[in-house]
Design a protein around this motif. Structure first.
Motif: not given
Length: 155
Positions: A66, A79, A81, A90, A92, A104, A108, A111
């Motif tokens: 995270c 965000a 995974y 996600g 996120t 964002g 993204l 991550t």
């Protein structure tokens, strides 16, 4: 909302916004377990309890899966995974007051690059809401027949 597939080996084609955010005093950091309560509370306040639950699983992984965007000690977005299923990106989200600034996209891409660094070749964005955003940011494509997908078993 369909699931989407991302080819992680093609990420170098897409910008990540991190450098421009850094100039604005915004950094992306891995969430450490001692910050669990703070980050979990922020996610629950701005999004939902279920996303806070998913993020908890990602935060308590070793290494943490995270990430948060912060400016001056304030959380702007997050965000995760592998929070609910392997290879899933996600949940996120970005604080509504901070949207449209590239946060964002930066979360993204950071991550997804972490996932690639861990050996993943593909990532799945589960129940992708803003499909146009994901397609533009990282070339994500819808997975046919993926609705309602993995999340169909939520209570």
């Amino acid at each position: 909302m369909p699931d989407m597939l991302v080819r992680l080996y093609d990420l170098e084609r897409y910008p990540d916004e991190k450098e421009s955010l850094h100039q604005e005093g915004i950094e992306i950091k891995s969430v450490m377990a001692p910050n669990l309560t703070l980050v979990r509370g922020w996610i629950q306040e701005h999004f939902s309890l279920s996303w806070a639950d998913e993020a908890t699983n990602a935060i308590l992984s070793l290494p943490s899966k995270c990430f948060i965007a912060v400016r001056g000690g304030n959380i702007l977005g997050f965000a995760c995974y592998d929070a609910t299923a392997r290879a899933f990106f996600g949940p996120t989200g970005v604080d509504p007051a901070e949207r449209g600034k590239g946060i964002g996209r930066a979360l993204l891409m950071h991550t997804l690059r972490a996932m690639y660094g861990e050996g993943y070749i593909y990532a799945i964005i589960g129940g992708a809401g803003p499909t146009d955003f994901y397609a533009a940011c990282c070339g994500a494509v819808p997975i046919d027949g993926s609705e309602p997908g993995w999340y169909r078993n939520l209570m």
